[in-house]
Design a protein around this motif. Structure first.
Motif, PDB file in Angstrom:
ATOM      1  N   SER A 239     -34.603 -72.014  -9.282  1.00  0.00           N
ATOM      2  CA  SER A 239     -35.044 -73.412  -9.127  1.00  0.00           C
ATOM      3  C   SER A 239     -34.641 -74.247 -10.334  1.00  0.00           C
ATOM      4  O   SER A 239     -34.262 -75.434 -10.195  1.00  0.00           O
TER       5      SER A 239
ATOM      6  N   CYS B  64     -32.345 -77.489 -10.200  1.00  0.00           N
ATOM      7  CA  CYS B  64     -32.889 -78.760 -10.706  1.00  0.00           C
ATOM      8  C   CYS B  64     -31.917 -79.404 -11.701  1.00  0.00           C
ATOM      9  O   CYS B  64     -31.669 -80.623 -11.659  1.00  0.00           O
TER      10      CYS B  64
ATOM     11  N   ASP C  25     -30.267 -82.913 -10.805  1.00  0.00           N
ATOM     12  CA  ASP C  25     -30.557 -84.015 -11.731  1.00  0.00           C
ATOM     13  C   ASP C  25     -29.266 -84.584 -12.309  1.00  0.00           C
ATOM     14  O   ASP C  25     -29.106 -85.812 -12.457  1.00  0.00           O
TER      15      ASP C  25
ATOM     16  N   TYR D 182     -38.083 -77.587 -16.829  1.00  0.00           N
ATOM     17  CA  TYR D 182     -37.493 -77.862 -15.516  1.00  0.00           C
ATOM     18  C   TYR D 182     -36.066 -77.333 -15.429  1.00  0.00           C
ATOM     19  O   TYR D 182     -35.585 -77.021 -14.346  1.00  0.00           O
TER      20      TYR D 182
ATOM     21  N   THR E 176     -40.829 -76.536  -7.588  1.00  0.00           N
ATOM     22  CA  THR E 176     -40.407 -76.609  -6.181  1.00  0.00           C
ATOM     23  C   THR E 176     -40.919 -77.891  -5.518  1.00  0.00           C
ATOM     24  O   THR E 176     -40.231 -78.479  -4.663  1.00  0.00           O
TER      25      THR E 176
ATOM     26  N   LEU F 165     -38.521 -80.594  -6.654  1.00  0.00           N
ATOM     27  CA  LEU F 165     -37.234 -80.503  -5.960  1.00  0.00           C
ATOM     28  C   LEU F 165     -37.346 -81.006  -4.524  1.00  0.00           C
ATOM     29  O   LEU F 165     -36.445 -81.679  -4.013  1.00  0.00           O
TER      30      LEU F 165
ATOM     31  N   HIS G 172     -35.352 -84.422  -4.540  1.00  0.00           N
ATOM     32  CA  HIS G 172     -34.003 -84.072  -4.078  1.00  0.00           C
ATOM     33  C   HIS G 172     -33.983 -83.522  -2.648  1.00  0.00           C
ATOM     34  O   HIS G 172     -32.886 -83.201  -2.159  1.00  0.00           O
TER      35      HIS G 172
ATOM     36  N   TYR H 235     -34.825 -80.673  -1.662  1.00  0.00           N
ATOM     37  CA  TYR H 235     -34.180 -79.360  -1.823  1.00  0.00           C
ATOM     38  C   TYR H 235     -35.241 -78.261  -1.707  1.00  0.00           C
ATOM     39  O   TYR H 235     -36.327 -78.357  -2.291  1.00  0.00           O
TER      40      TYR H 235
ATOM     41  N   THR I 288     -35.905 -74.310  -2.478  1.00  0.00           N
ATOM     42  CA  THR I 288     -35.398 -73.185  -3.267  1.00  0.00           C
ATOM     43  C   THR I 288     -35.092 -71.979  -2.389  1.00  0.00           C
ATOM     44  O   THR I 288     -34.074 -71.299  -2.575  1.00  0.00           O
TER      45      THR I 288
ATOM     46  N   ALA J 238     -30.034 -78.474   0.234  1.00  0.00           N
ATOM     47  CA  ALA J 238     -30.509 -79.830  -0.041  1.00  0.00           C
ATOM     48  C   ALA J 238     -30.413 -80.613   1.264  1.00  0.00           C
ATOM     49  O   ALA J 238     -29.303 -80.836   1.789  1.00  0.00           O
TER      50      ALA J 238
END
Length: 259
Positions: free
Chosen positions: A166, A170, A174, A187, A223, A226, A230, A232, A234, A239
């Motif tokens: 994760s 990330c 990012d 993160y 998580t 994310l 995003h 997303y 994990t 995504a």
């Protein structure tokens, strides 16, 4: 040499000697001596005085073989109450017919010694059983503890692996959005050793105040970030386009829901 004296070398003297085979006389003498010895032993056995134990044993066997006579006071009282020889004891005659058998003690133990030995043996056996049972319970508990510890270690390794995956995702997501500094230091994956030393010197006081969260809590927070920022997942490794796409195609926000 006179005529009255025998000539030991003459044929007349030799003819008077019996022809005896060698060893025959010796065997006869041995047999006679053994017979005399046996007769002597038998005579000693007959004439010797019996010991007190032998006399007591003979008297007891003689008394047991003979029935109680009417001269016995106890037997006379039983007859007055209606008892007859050969009849069972009790009002209905359903009791014992034969006398209580004798149990002659041959050892030097006191009365009740056998019962005491029996109780002691039973107690020792019970203690042994409890000891074996406790040992089995301890072994079972140890096995369960070992299995639980193995499960815990396996789960911890899995959480650590999900957290690292994760963190890498990330950092990548990012960076794609132009974010150069993570929202929280953990993160993103840990930086290199040299950079970490420099940053440690610069932000030492600030880092001392930060309380590191357990890996499980870090994974839940990361998580959630994310998924919310995003879209997303994990465990899906994907995504999604938007929140609706994430909700429709992702099984859930925990690892158990993806198994």
């Amino acid at each position: 040499m006179s005529d009255e004296e025998d000539d030991y070398m003459s044929d007349a003297f030799l003819s008077q000697i019996q022809d005896v085979k060698p060893g025959v006389a010796m065997v006869k003498r041995v047999k006679e001596a053994m017979k005399r010895e046996e007769k002597h032993k038998e005579s000693n056995i007959k004439n010797r005085q019996k010991t007190f134990k032998e006399q007591e044993k003979e008297s007891r066997e003689t008394a047991l073989q003979s029935s109680i006579s009417n001269d016995n006071k106890g037997f006379a009282l039983l007859q007055k109450m209606g008892y007859k020889a050969g009849q069972g004891l009790g009002k209905e005659g359903a009791g014992r017919v034969d006398p209580i058998p004798l149990n002659i003690k041959t050892d030097r133990g006191g009365i009740g010694m056998e019962e005491a030995k029996k109780r002691k043996a039973e107690k020792e056996l019970e203690q042994y059983r409890k000891k074996v049972q406790a040992k089995q319970q301890n072994e079972t508990k140890s096995l369960e503890d070992f299995r639980s510890r193995v499960r815990t270690e396996r789960e911890e390794r899995k959480i650590e692996g999900d957290l690292r995956r994760s963190q890498r995702a990330c950092e990548q997501l990012d960076s794609q959005k132009g974010i150069t500094v993570p929202r929280e230091q953990w993160y993103w994956p840990k930086i290199g050793v040299d950079e970490e030393i420099d940053e440690f010197k610069e932000e030492k006081e600030e880092e001392d105040e930060i309380l590191e969260l357990p890996s499980f809590d870090q994974l839940q927070i990361l998580t959630s970030y994310l998924r919310g920022i995003h879209f997303y997942c994990t465990w899906c490794g994907t995504a999604y386009d938007d929140e609706g796409d994430l909700s429709s195609n992702c099984p859930g926000d925990t690892a158990a829901e993806h198994e």
